[in-house]
Design an enzyme around this catalytic site. Sequence first.
Site, PDB file in Angstrom:
ATOM      1  CB  SER A 303      38.360  38.810  17.840  1.00  0.00           C
ATOM      2  OG  SER A 303      37.525  37.798  17.378  1.00  0.00           O
ATOM      3  CG  ASP A 314      32.313  38.244  33.048  1.00  0.00           C
ATOM      4  OD1 ASP A 314      32.734  39.390  33.324  1.00  0.00           O
ATOM      5  OD2 ASP A 314      31.443  38.032  32.180  1.00  0.00           O
ATOM      6  CE  LYS A 328      36.239  40.907  13.922  1.00  0.00           C
ATOM      7  NZ  LYS A 328      35.563  39.682  14.349  1.00  0.00           N
TER       8      LYS A 328
END
Length: 443
Positions: A303, A314, A328
Amino acid sequence: MTGQWMKKIGWLVSGAMLGGTLVVAATVTASDKGKSASGLPLQELRTFVEVFNAVERSYVEPVSDDKLLEYAIKGMVSNLDPHSDYLPPESFKEMQEHTTGEFGGLGMEVSMDKDGFVKVVAPIDDTPAQKAGIRAGDLIIKIDDKPVKGMTLTEAVKLMRGKPGTEVTLTIVRKGEDKPLVIKLKRAIIQVKSVKKKLLGEGFGYVRISQFQVRTGSEMVEAIEKLEEKNGAPLKGLVLDLRNNPGGVLTAAVQVSDAFLNKGLIVYTKGRNEDAQMKFEARRGDVMDGRPVVVLVNEGSASASEIVSGALQDHHRALVAGRKTFGKGSVQTLMPLSNGAAIKLTTARYYTPSGRSIQAEGIVPDVVIPRLKVQKVEENDPLEIHEADLKGHLDHKDDKPVKQKKADAERTEVKKLLDKDYELYEALNLLKGMSLVQLQKEE
């Protein structure tokens, strides 16, 4: 909308229980698809009422109408996905206590496995679960003498919680083990300290986040500043340890990511409703001022941990090392109900800045560190020969004894780290390499 829908359901159900006249009459006005003008599936509602009446009339023991309706609601919500659930008033109150950072129990984040068992997402640091050796991925099949299969997640969690000091026995199935493990744990008040820190070697920092709470972002920045104060100079690099971190507050994950970024998207969510569409952007200000960062993750990182590691990966701001994360990537919203209960409903999915969905995919590390057990080699192996073993060798002479002692002490600390935490040892080596490359570029 929900209130109107519940009123319509109540009208149809009560009408049907009085003899079915209202439902039959309504069916006449339904569309070809078996729905009323309001869009309710009348045939399915009629089936529900028939089952309700059959259970009430013929079940081996009497069950109150209230209980039957509660079971129906539980089934409707919990069958949507492993994270949606109906929380009766008592369970909802317990969940609210849990979010304050102090609660009674075993200290682990759990979810419902597809086969109906309780799956450990991650044990929380310094809790009975972690101390007993519970691992991410363990399947709980029994709580004391009660099989978990058939329970809802809320029911299982309720059984594991209890008065501090009392004991509970978990029967666990673990990958790689031939037979189930039986582990006895003592319940305790769980006080979660989400941020820990220490210096690794000379000039490298280590910050561990065990769970994302409201103040985690500011506490992490404060921890880095204290490490630099102790070091007497800016850190050469940082290991951010998110292993077995089950997640927590979304805004905390955004703040932690933002602390290392100067601009750009951190995370966004997409759902059916307008309220579920969110975007979070970074503001200028990098607490490490561009110096290298290694994010350490494993299968228990979930999460909010995946939001941080995905954002920094990224943006090429950090190297992610370890093992593939839990996966998740869904958002749950707590919706209080008029009876004091609540539903926890999945309302959106998380996406990393590049548009990757975390859900059921997880974050794949840039550098994979397998789960290994380091075996210590005996010292003074008779097969090993060194210069000092040769007859007539020259004695050791050190022109800089103070510097050598400092280097020896650092090597000893690193050696201890290898024995205790191989993954962190590898992360530190990566960090040193990145720091060296950065220094060469600057020269």
